[in-house]
Design an enzyme around this catalytic site. Structure first.
Site, short mmCIF file in Angstrom:
data_model
loop_
_atom_site.label_atom_id
_atom_site.label_comp_id
_atom_site.label_asym_id
_atom_site.label_seq_id
_atom_site.Cartn_x
_atom_site.Cartn_y
_atom_site.Cartn_z
CE LYS A 1 57.70 67.95 74.91
NZ LYS A 1 58.44 69.13 75.75
CG ASP B 1 63.64 68.30 76.75
OD1 ASP B 1 64.58 68.27 75.94
OD2 ASP B 1 63.14 69.42 76.85
CE LYS C 1 65.07 71.23 79.92
NZ LYS C 1 64.61 70.68 78.59
CG ASP D 1 59.54 67.33 78.20
OD1 ASP D 1 58.52 68.22 78.45
OD2 ASP D 1 60.46 67.75 77.18
CG ASP E 1 65.50 72.53 75.93
OD1 ASP E 1 64.89 71.42 75.87
OD2 ASP E 1 65.47 73.51 76.81
CD GLU F 1 61.86 68.72 73.34
OE1 GLU F 1 61.15 68.10 74.23
OE2 GLU F 1 62.57 69.88 73.52
NE ARG G 1 58.28 75.02 70.45
CZ ARG G 1 58.44 76.22 71.22
NH1 ARG G 1 58.66 77.41 70.62
NH2 ARG G 1 58.74 76.23 72.53
#
Length: 475
Positions: free
Chosen positions: A244, A249, A256, A267, A326, A328, A330
């Site tokens: 990933k 993020d 967030k 991230d 959030d 995202e 996956r």
């Protein structure tokens, strides 16, 4: 820094490794018991032309392993640099009983070298004054391991790949955007025996990589799927390493909140881990048949960003309600898994800073692993050896109901906070092709060290680079 192995030498500093039960009567100074505790660092400075001695505590002999030796080396390296030492000799005298019992001398040399190099890592690219290194010579007194050039070089390669991953994760988001991340990967691997393909724009549309397209809609930096092929033995089953790569993020429209969310730049730790592993493997020209897939995007809010409740449809037919923007990671891992099957991968490892929930279960030093039992066992063994530890986690079929959506085949987040890491793994599993062996690693906790200790310096750890490389090498 020059590194050598052989008989003990007189140098500016002698580093002694001591267990709690190590005899000390022969030493010209008195030691308190706490000075031999694991992690203890004690200086005894000589006068005039006398040498200095650095005592590194190893703790209980029964609990010693190569990871403890790496930690000891990291502590020693930083202590030496702090005192502006120019040369040092470490003696492995206290390890002789362990060598007699079967501990490999060359493995110990590799562990010490690796720990020293990683423990003295600094990320000073944006400081007005870079930190100068003082130690120019490290000698390892380990009789019987004189022909250790290969062991030292192997440690250098492992540390270099891990530090490459650390550098990527530590970068600020204005310097490592989805565009510049791709460019860095292209430049880094330009001279290696790999084929790099970057899918952007129309190519993403053509390949129906709807997760990447969706997540990247809010950013001015377009998303990309980086595809790298490394094949030195096509007779081996094709293994996909998927990381990933969300360079920042912000949570998208589910923004967030916090006083300081700088860690959101990390991230992309999964992509960095895979890149670091590939650096190690290509440096040693490893026998492998690899497909590296790095979905790279920035997840930020904007007038064009995707919204909670949007529905997207993947080329495998599954429709997904993006109930939370959030969640995202996956979504883009799903693209990569579908593409891995398209290219013929027989097994896949996806690694991601996916959920904070896994940290609530395992703390900050372990990653969770889900999926194929055989692959899991091998990865756990590799992790125990290299220090990138894993803990097996369950795929609870009963939790599938938590992915239920009222108007799509599934939603991307559970309606409850409990078991979030498991539900995320169940989501990803739905995009694994029948017949493909697969594991998912959630490395959100160990992607960074909150404090400096052992060979892990505060900041990015480079978690996963050695783990994945060792797994591939063991195939």
């Amino acid at each position: 820094m020059d590194i050598s192995v052989g008989q003990q030498r007189e140098m500016e500093v002698t580093i002694r490794l001591l267990f709690q039960d190590s005899p000390t009567e022969h030493l010209p100074y008195a030691l308190r018991p706490h000075m031999k505790a694991k992690g203890a660092v004690t200086w005894f400075f000589g006068r005039g032309e006398e040498g200095h001695e650095l005592i590194i505590g190893l703790g209980e002999r029964a609990r010693f392993d190569l990871e403890a030796l790496r930690d000891a080396a990291g502590n020693a390296g930083r202590a030496a640099e702090k005192e502006r030492v120019t040369e040092a000799c470490v003696t492995f005298d206290s390890l002789e009983p362990l060598f007699a019992a079967g501990l490999d001398r060359h493995s110990a040399v590799t562990a010490w070298t690796e720990g020293w190099l990683l423990g003295t890592y600094v990320f000073d690219r944006y400081l007005s004054k870079a930190q100068e290194r003082s130690v120019s010579m490290l000698h390892i007194a380990c009789p019987g391991a004189e022909k250790a050039e290969q062991a030292i070089e192997w440690a250098r390669i492992r540390a270099k790949g891990t530090c490459f991953a650390r550098d990527l994760v530590n970068e600020p988001p204005n310097q490592l955007t989805p565009v510049s991340f791709v460019e860095r990967l292209q430049n880094h691997f330009a001279a290696r025996d790999v084929d790099v393909t970057v899918h952007r724009g129309e190519a993403l549309e053509r390949l129906q990589m709807v997760g990447l397209i969706t997540v990247g809609k809010g950013s001015v930096h377009p998303p990309a799927m980086v595809e790298i092929r490394y094949c030195t033995d096509p007779s081996l089953p094709l293994t996909a390493l998927i990381g990933k790569g969300v360079t920042f993020d912000m949570g998208g429209m589910n923004v967030k909140a916090g006083r300081d969310i700088s860690d959101a730049r990390m991230d992309m730790g999964g992509a960095a881990a895979v890149a670091g592993a590939l650096d190690i493997l290509t440096s040693v020209k490893a026998r492998a048949n690899l497909l590296v897939l790095l979905p790279i995007a920035e997840n930020v809010p904007d007038g064009g960003a995707f919204l909670p409740s949007d529905v997207i449809r993947y080329p495998n037919g599954l429709s997904v309600q993006t109930a939370n923007t959030d969640a995202e990671g996956r979504l883009i891992l799903a693209d990569a898994l579908i593409h891995a099957d398209r290219l013929g991968a027989k097994q896949a490892i996806d690694i991601a800073t996916l959920t904070g929930n896994v940290g609530e279960a395992l703390g900050l030093k372990l990653a969770g692993i889900w999926g194929d039992s055989g692959m899991t066992a091998k990865l756990i063994a590799s992790g125990n050896d290299c220090g990138d530890r894993l803990w097996p986690m369950p795929l609870v079929d009963d939790y599938e109901e938590l992915l239920k959506s009222d108007y799509a085949d599934m939603t991307n987040i559970s309606p409850i906070s409990y078991g979030g890491a498991i539900v995320a793994a169940l989501f990803i599993r739905r995009f694994v092709a029948a017949g493909m062996k697969w594991v998912h690693i959630d490395m959100a906790p160990p992607v960074q060290a909150k404090a400096t200790g052992g060979y892990r310096v505060m900041g990015a750890t480079g978690y996963g680079a050695r783990l994945l490389a060792d797994y591939v090498l063991a195939q």
